[in-house]
Motif scaffolding. Structure first.
Motif, short mmCIF file in Angstrom:
data_model
loop_
_atom_site.label_atom_id
_atom_site.label_comp_id
_atom_site.label_asym_id
_atom_site.label_seq_id
_atom_site.Cartn_x
_atom_site.Cartn_y
_atom_site.Cartn_z
N ARG A 29 5.22 -5.22 -0.07
CA ARG A 29 4.99 -4.79 -1.45
C ARG A 29 5.98 -5.53 -2.34
O ARG A 29 7.04 -5.95 -1.88
CB ARG A 29 5.24 -3.27 -1.59
CG ARG A 29 4.26 -2.43 -0.82
CD ARG A 29 2.86 -2.55 -1.43
NE ARG A 29 1.90 -1.72 -0.77
CZ ARG A 29 0.98 -2.15 0.08
NH1 ARG A 29 0.93 -3.41 0.42
NH2 ARG A 29 0.11 -1.33 0.62
N PRO A 30 5.66 -5.67 -3.63
CA PRO A 30 6.62 -6.28 -4.56
C PRO A 30 7.92 -5.49 -4.57
O PRO A 30 7.91 -4.26 -4.39
CB PRO A 30 5.93 -6.20 -5.91
CG PRO A 30 4.47 -6.07 -5.60
CD PRO A 30 4.41 -5.31 -4.29
N ARG A 36 15.40 -4.62 -7.39
CA ARG A 36 15.61 -6.02 -7.76
C ARG A 36 16.84 -6.16 -8.66
O ARG A 36 17.62 -7.08 -8.51
CB ARG A 36 14.39 -6.60 -8.46
CG ARG A 36 14.54 -8.08 -8.73
CD ARG A 36 13.37 -8.72 -9.45
NE ARG A 36 12.07 -8.35 -8.92
CZ ARG A 36 11.18 -7.60 -9.57
NH1 ARG A 36 11.44 -7.14 -10.78
NH2 ARG A 36 10.03 -7.31 -9.02
N GLY A 51 9.73 -11.21 -5.44
CA GLY A 51 8.61 -10.55 -6.05
C GLY A 51 7.37 -11.30 -5.94
O GLY A 51 6.31 -10.99 -5.99
#
Length: 51
Positions: A29-30, A36, A51
């Motif tokens: 998944r991102p 982040r 990402g």
């Protein structure tokens, strides 16, 4: 990335890779924005590749 050297010979090198995975195990998944932002802090991950 800089490796470990012994007597001038590189003996090993490593790289940390962060991957976020769905809780049901269905795949990558991102990276969530909150995670982040912590990982991309100074000396963190390369934001262009996240990402």
């Amino acid at each position: 990335m800089e490796g470990v050297r012994r007597d001038g010979v590189e003996t090993c090198a490593a790289k940390i890779v962060y991957v976020t995975v769905a809780p049901d195990g269905s795949g990558e998944r991102p990276v969530p924005a909150a995670l982040r932002s912590v990982l991309c802090a100074p000396h963190g991950i390369d934001e262009a590749r996240s990402g």
